[in-house]
Design a protein around this motif. Structure first.
Motif, mmCIF file in Angstrom:
data_model
loop_
_atom_site.group_PDB
_atom_site.id
_atom_site.type_symbol
_atom_site.label_atom_id
_atom_site.label_comp_id
_atom_site.label_asym_id
_atom_site.label_seq_id
_atom_site.Cartn_x
_atom_site.Cartn_y
_atom_site.Cartn_z
ATOM 1 N N UNK A 141 16.615 56.797 -37.043
ATOM 2 C CA UNK A 141 17.675 56.324 -36.156
ATOM 3 C C UNK A 141 19.064 56.589 -36.735
ATOM 4 N N UNK A 142 19.127 57.135 -37.945
ATOM 5 C CA UNK A 142 20.394 57.500 -38.576
ATOM 6 C C UNK A 142 20.589 59.000 -38.465
ATOM 7 N N UNK A 143 21.755 59.427 -38.029
ATOM 8 C CA UNK A 143 22.039 60.852 -37.864
ATOM 9 C C UNK A 143 22.203 61.545 -39.217
ATOM 10 N N UNK A 144 22.037 62.855 -39.205
ATOM 11 C CA UNK A 144 22.288 63.638 -40.405
ATOM 12 C C UNK A 144 23.765 63.530 -40.773
ATOM 13 N N UNK A 145 24.032 63.643 -42.074
ATOM 14 C CA UNK A 145 25.395 63.466 -42.563
ATOM 15 C C UNK A 145 25.918 64.755 -43.216
ATOM 16 N N UNK A 146 27.253 64.937 -43.244
ATOM 17 C CA UNK A 146 27.821 66.139 -43.867
ATOM 18 C C UNK A 146 27.622 66.139 -45.378
ATOM 19 N N UNK A 147 27.552 67.315 -45.938
ATOM 20 C CA UNK A 147 27.448 67.474 -47.385
ATOM 21 C C UNK A 147 28.862 67.658 -47.920
ATOM 22 N N UNK A 148 29.344 66.691 -48.682
ATOM 23 C CA UNK A 148 30.738 66.689 -49.123
ATOM 24 C C UNK A 148 30.980 67.587 -50.331
ATOM 25 N N UNK A 149 29.942 67.826 -51.119
ATOM 26 C CA UNK A 149 30.083 68.717 -52.277
ATOM 27 C C UNK A 149 29.656 70.116 -51.862
#
Length: 424
Positions: free
Chosen positions: A198-206
């Protein structure tokens, strides 16, 4: 939105989902720890077997943590969290299977113990990834201005699950037995696995791709060891858990010293955690960003004092009371430490800093179990706890005198700056 709003973080849907799945996951892990500790000690009646459990989980969790941090910084956090939970479900099912009537009838006791130790070792491998993944994911679920409040709710959820898990673990052993309790644990892990979708994919900050693994690991460790505030906070918590904690030998106190049985074992575990959760919930209303360093030092010192009282006690009510107040101080120190880490860690290094945090604090739980088991075998459980609490007090005094940056730390300006950033 008010700066003192105690429900800031709860106004974000994905963070609420995260809290529910983390509660289910920690509840399962906490119950599993209690059940396995009780099962192994019941089989062997040897304190060193408890030390062996701690060692099996400590070794992979500690030595793989730096590599785990590097991977977490490079990978998408939601999918990595999902994979960790899926693998944890295999461990839970394996323990459920090893305690079945068929296995107990057809396998030798030594083989069953070897199987339990092997699964605990596998759990240590996962622990190396769980810590930095969760630490990094929280920062992607809420804005920076909400980090202190999110750290409080996340830590409170963790402790709340520990309270309920410890209590349920002890009582369920007495009511339905070890095997059925492990079956419930497996179901809880599967619930967490469903919720994580139920949690969306998140951006990779590194996004740096030209940095070698060696340099990546060195930069993460260098950052922590060059920052006196972060290093001091991690050291305090590590020492408190390593020497001041006694969770791993609660079974010895419940069975041999207080004559309280499995129910008393659950109550001792729950007393420590219940004090923590009450303190954590209080920090949602009473900000800890003012005089942060002093509050951390005092809380760890108080934890050590009441662990000494617990070690010296021969009365069940006094032991429970001492553990409760130890938990209160432990809860405050945990919220303060998590707030420091969330506000002082750059986004692109959260995985590696979270991994170092796991090495200092998470792995010290297992190493503390080794230390507690060996010390209890040599000196006896009561003296071992008293000595550990005394060491904690000495270390707090040394760090207070030598680490001025931590002693004078005040995070109020950091929080106000985050609000100004949002406005601009």
């Amino acid at each position: 939105m008010s700066k003192t709003d105690p429900y800031q973080a709860l106004r974000f849907k994905e963070f609420n989902i995260f809290l529910v799945l983390r509660f289910a996951l920690v509840l399962a892990w906490s119950m599993q720890f209690v059940v396995i500790e009780w099962q192994v000690y019941s089989i062997t009646n040897d304190e060193l077997s408890l030390a062996a459990i701690g060692l099996c989980e400590f070794l992979p969790a500690f030595f793989l943590a730096p590599f785990a941090g590097h991977i977490v910084d490079k990978k998408e956090k939601r999918n990595l969290f999902r994979l960790c939970i899926a693998l944890f479900s295999l461990i839970s099912f394996g323990l459920f299977w090893l305690t079945s009537a068929y296995i107990e009838t057809h396998w030798e006791t030594s083989s069953i113990l070897f199987g339990i130790y092997a699964l605990v070792f596998f759990g240590g491998v996962l622990r190396a990834f769980f810590g930095p993944t969760i630490f990094s994911l929280i920062a992607l679920l809420v804005p920076k201005k909400v980090y202190p409040n999110a750290a409080t709710w996340s830590s409170s959820t963790w402790k709340g699950a520990s309270v309920f898990g410890a209590l349920c673990g002890g009582f369920l052993i007495a009511w339905i037995g070890v095997h059925s309790t492990l079956g419930i644990i497996f179901i809880l892990v599967m619930v967490a696995l469903v919720l994580v979708f139920q949690i969306d994919k998140k951006p990779i900050l590194n996004t740096a791709t030209n940095v070698s693994v060696k340099e990546s690991l060195k930069s993460g460790i260098r950052f922590v060891f060059n920052d006196k505030i972060i290093l001091g906070a991690l050291t305090l918590d590590m020492i408190a858990v390593l020497f001041g904690g006694a969770v791993a030998i609660f079974a010895v106190f419940a069975k041999d010293i207080l004559d309280a049985g499995p129910k008393g074992f659950g109550i001792l575990n729950a007393a420590l955690s219940s004090g923590s959760i009450i303190a954590m919930l209080a920090t949602t209303y009473i900000p800890i960003t003012k005089n942060t360093g002093k509050k951390l030092l005092v809380s760890v010192f108080g934890f050590g004092v009441f662990m000494i009282v617990f070690g010296a006690s021969k009365l069940m009510w006094l032991s429970v009371l001492a553990l409760f107040f130890s938990g209160v101080f432990d809860g405050i120190s945990m919220v303060v430490r998590q707030t420091i880490l969330q506000l002082k860690t750059p986004d692109e290094m959260r995985g590696r800093v979270g991994a170092v945090n796991s090495m200092f604090v998470g792995s010290s739980n297992e190493l503390g179990a080794v230390e507690s088991g060996i010390a209890a075998r040599i000196f006896g459980a009561p003296l071992a706890v008293v000595m550990g609490g005394t060491v904690t007090l000495i270390i707090v005094a040394i760090i207070s005198m030598r680490n001025k940056s931590l002693r004078e730390l005040d995070l109020q300006q950091d929080v106000e700056d985050s609000y100004d950033d949002v406005k601009t």
